[in-house]
Write a protein that holds these residues in place. Structure first.
Motif, PDB file in Angstrom:
ATOM      1  N   ASP A 130     -57.178  40.409  36.519  1.00  0.00           N
ATOM      2  CA  ASP A 130     -58.099  40.710  35.416  1.00  0.00           C
ATOM      3  C   ASP A 130     -59.324  41.408  35.987  1.00  0.00           C
ATOM      4  O   ASP A 130     -59.919  40.932  36.965  1.00  0.00           O
ATOM      5  N   ILE A 131     -59.697  42.521  35.360  1.00  0.00           N
ATOM      6  CA  ILE A 131     -60.802  43.339  35.865  1.00  0.00           C
ATOM      7  C   ILE A 131     -61.807  43.579  34.746  1.00  0.00           C
ATOM      8  O   ILE A 131     -61.429  43.853  33.604  1.00  0.00           O
ATOM      9  N   GLY A 132     -63.083  43.499  35.097  1.00  0.00           N
ATOM     10  CA  GLY A 132     -64.131  43.817  34.136  1.00  0.00           C
ATOM     11  C   GLY A 132     -64.305  42.740  33.087  1.00  0.00           C
ATOM     12  O   GLY A 132     -64.379  41.546  33.384  1.00  0.00           O
ATOM     13  N   ALA A 133     -64.353  43.170  31.827  1.00  0.00           N
ATOM     14  CA  ALA A 133     -64.612  42.241  30.724  1.00  0.00           C
ATOM     15  C   ALA A 133     -63.522  41.194  30.596  1.00  0.00           C
ATOM     16  O   ALA A 133     -63.779  40.060  30.178  1.00  0.00           O
ATOM     17  N   ASP A 134     -62.291  41.548  30.956  1.00  0.00           N
ATOM     18  CA  ASP A 134     -61.185  40.600  30.832  1.00  0.00           C
ATOM     19  C   ASP A 134     -61.253  39.494  31.877  1.00  0.00           C
ATOM     20  O   ASP A 134     -60.550  38.495  31.762  1.00  0.00           O
ATOM     21  N   ALA A 135     -62.066  39.691  32.916  1.00  0.00           N
ATOM     22  CA  ALA A 135     -62.175  38.677  33.961  1.00  0.00           C
ATOM     23  C   ALA A 135     -63.222  37.614  33.628  1.00  0.00           C
ATOM     24  O   ALA A 135     -63.326  36.607  34.324  1.00  0.00           O
ATOM     25  N   VAL A 136     -63.987  37.836  32.578  1.00  0.00           N
ATOM     26  CA  VAL A 136     -65.048  36.894  32.206  1.00  0.00           C
ATOM     27  C   VAL A 136     -64.452  35.738  31.411  1.00  0.00           C
ATOM     28  O   VAL A 136     -63.661  35.947  30.484  1.00  0.00           O
ATOM     29  N   ASP A 137     -64.835  34.533  31.763  1.00  0.00           N
ATOM     30  CA  ASP A 137     -64.377  33.337  31.046  1.00  0.00           C
ATOM     31  C   ASP A 137     -65.332  33.077  29.880  1.00  0.00           C
ATOM     32  O   ASP A 137     -66.347  32.396  30.018  1.00  0.00           O
ATOM     33  N   TYR A 138     -64.983  33.633  28.725  1.00  0.00           N
ATOM     34  CA  TYR A 138     -65.867  33.504  27.567  1.00  0.00           C
ATOM     35  C   TYR A 138     -65.857  32.091  26.992  1.00  0.00           C
ATOM     36  O   TYR A 138     -66.822  31.685  26.339  1.00  0.00           O
ATOM     37  N   ASN A 139     -64.791  31.357  27.212  1.00  0.00           N
ATOM     38  CA  ASN A 139     -64.770  29.965  26.737  1.00  0.00           C
ATOM     39  C   ASN A 139     -65.817  29.132  27.464  1.00  0.00           C
ATOM     40  O   ASN A 139     -66.511  28.308  26.855  1.00  0.00           O
ATOM     41  N   GLU A 153     -66.617  35.873  19.929  1.00  0.00           N
ATOM     42  CA  GLU A 153     -65.880  37.123  19.734  1.00  0.00           C
ATOM     43  C   GLU A 153     -66.806  38.328  19.849  1.00  0.00           C
ATOM     44  O   GLU A 153     -66.424  39.368  20.400  1.00  0.00           O
ATOM     45  N   MET A 154     -68.017  38.205  19.340  1.00  0.00           N
ATOM     46  CA  MET A 154     -68.984  39.298  19.456  1.00  0.00           C
ATOM     47  C   MET A 154     -69.381  39.521  20.911  1.00  0.00           C
ATOM     48  O   MET A 154     -69.587  40.659  21.340  1.00  0.00           O
ATOM     49  N   ARG A 155     -69.478  38.434  21.676  1.00  0.00           N
ATOM     50  CA  ARG A 155     -69.786  38.569  23.099  1.00  0.00           C
ATOM     51  C   ARG A 155     -68.644  39.290  23.821  1.00  0.00           C
ATOM     52  O   ARG A 155     -68.877  40.134  24.691  1.00  0.00           O
ATOM     53  N   LYS A 156     -67.405  38.949  23.432  1.00  0.00           N
ATOM     54  CA  LYS A 156     -66.253  39.654  24.004  1.00  0.00           C
ATOM     55  C   LYS A 156     -66.298  41.135  23.647  1.00  0.00           C
ATOM     56  O   LYS A 156     -66.065  42.003  24.490  1.00  0.00           O
ATOM     57  N   LEU A 157     -66.600  41.403  22.375  1.00  0.00           N
ATOM     58  CA  LEU A 157     -66.670  42.789  21.916  1.00  0.00           C
ATOM     59  C   LEU A 157     -67.753  43.556  22.662  1.00  0.00           C
ATOM     60  O   LEU A 157     -67.566  44.713  23.045  1.00  0.00           O
ATOM     61  N   GLU A 158     -68.880  42.890  22.903  1.00  0.00           N
ATOM     62  CA  GLU A 158     -69.970  43.521  23.648  1.00  0.00           C
ATOM     63  C   GLU A 158     -69.528  43.879  25.066  1.00  0.00           C
ATOM     64  O   GLU A 158     -69.830  44.960  25.576  1.00  0.00           O
ATOM     65  N   GLY A 159     -68.799  42.958  25.698  1.00  0.00           N
ATOM     66  CA  GLY A 159     -68.322  43.227  27.051  1.00  0.00           C
ATOM     67  C   GLY A 159     -67.334  44.374  27.099  1.00  0.00           C
ATOM     68  O   GLY A 159     -67.382  45.221  27.997  1.00  0.00           O
ATOM     69  N   VAL A 160     -66.424  44.413  26.109  1.00  0.00           N
ATOM     70  CA  VAL A 160     -65.428  45.489  26.076  1.00  0.00           C
ATOM     71  C   VAL A 160     -66.094  46.832  25.816  1.00  0.00           C
ATOM     72  O   VAL A 160     -65.759  47.846  26.442  1.00  0.00           O
TER      73      VAL A 160
END
Length: 222
Positions: A130-139, A153-160
């Motif tokens: 996992d690289i970049g935003a996908d490597a972040v543990d948002y949970n 979900e908005m935090r995920k969207l911001e990272g993407v």
């Protein structure tokens, strides 16, 4: 345009953005050798990108699997090296340079093993990168900051979105670099063409003068 149609379009756009952009998964058999070569899986990564490597190593007797994470830069940076990984191993690094990050495995044969048995020895590697935003543990972030489901979900969207912007900036810089190289190459070709033309003109003039002088010495012309 109806409100429901607008909502559907926005939802579709959000789902597209939330689709993992930098997740790579592969499963393969890693043959065992007494002196094993490295088997590397390469993935593109930008500087300062978080890279999470999850390797699940299957069972295997008289075998030792080593892992090493490197990059494709001229310095060949070694981010991490670990021997004898077993079961599931989760490793995290931060890329230092532009290029590719390689996850390399070696499967060593240990102990007294016959050649026939060695040829049949291997271990199954299940690899997720996992690289970049996908490597972040948002949970974990949601639990730590007490975020709601929508806020997560908005935090995920911001990272993407940030990752997309970074990718666009990288492509822009790359295009500018290629354009500069193209202009420089064209200028060099043009300079070489002018040099060739001047050199041929000078050589032709010198040949004419030389032949004229030669013919005069031989009294062939006045």
């Amino acid at each position: 345009m109806s409100r429901s149609l607008i909502s559907s379009i926005l939802l579709t756009f959000a789902l597209i953005l939330l689709t993992p952009l930098s997740t790579y998964a592969i499963k393969f058999n890693l043959q065992a050798y007494r002196y094993p070569p490295a088997k590397c899986i390469w993935n593109a990564a930008h500087p300062n990108s978080l890279v999470i490597v999850t390797a699940n190593v299957g069972p295997g007797e008289n075998q030792r699997v080593d892992i090493e994470i490197i990059d494709s830069s001229p310095k060949k940076n070694v981010y991490l090296s670990k021997k004898g990984i077993k079961a599931e191993s989760r490793l995290a690094i931060t890329a230092h340079s532009e290029g590719e990050v390689g996850v390399c495995f070696r499967n060593w044969v240990e102990g007294d093993v016959s050649q026939d048995k060695m040829s049949k020895m291997s271990r199954v590697i299940d690899l997720d990168v996992d690289i970049g935003a996908d490597a972040v543990d948002y949970n974990a972030i949601a639990n730590q900051e007490s975020l709601s489901g929508l806020e997560t979900e908005m935090r995920k969207l911001e990272g993407v979105v940030k990752e997309i912007v970074d990718e666009m900036n990288y492509l822009k810089k790359r295009e500018e670099r290629f354009s500069s190289t193209n202009v420089s190459t064209n200028q060099r070709v043009q300079n070489f063409a002018w040099f060739t033309l001047i050199a041929l003109t000078g050589l032709g003039a010198w040949q004419i003068l030389h032949l004229r002088s030669f013919f005069k010495r031989k009294y062939l012309i006045d």
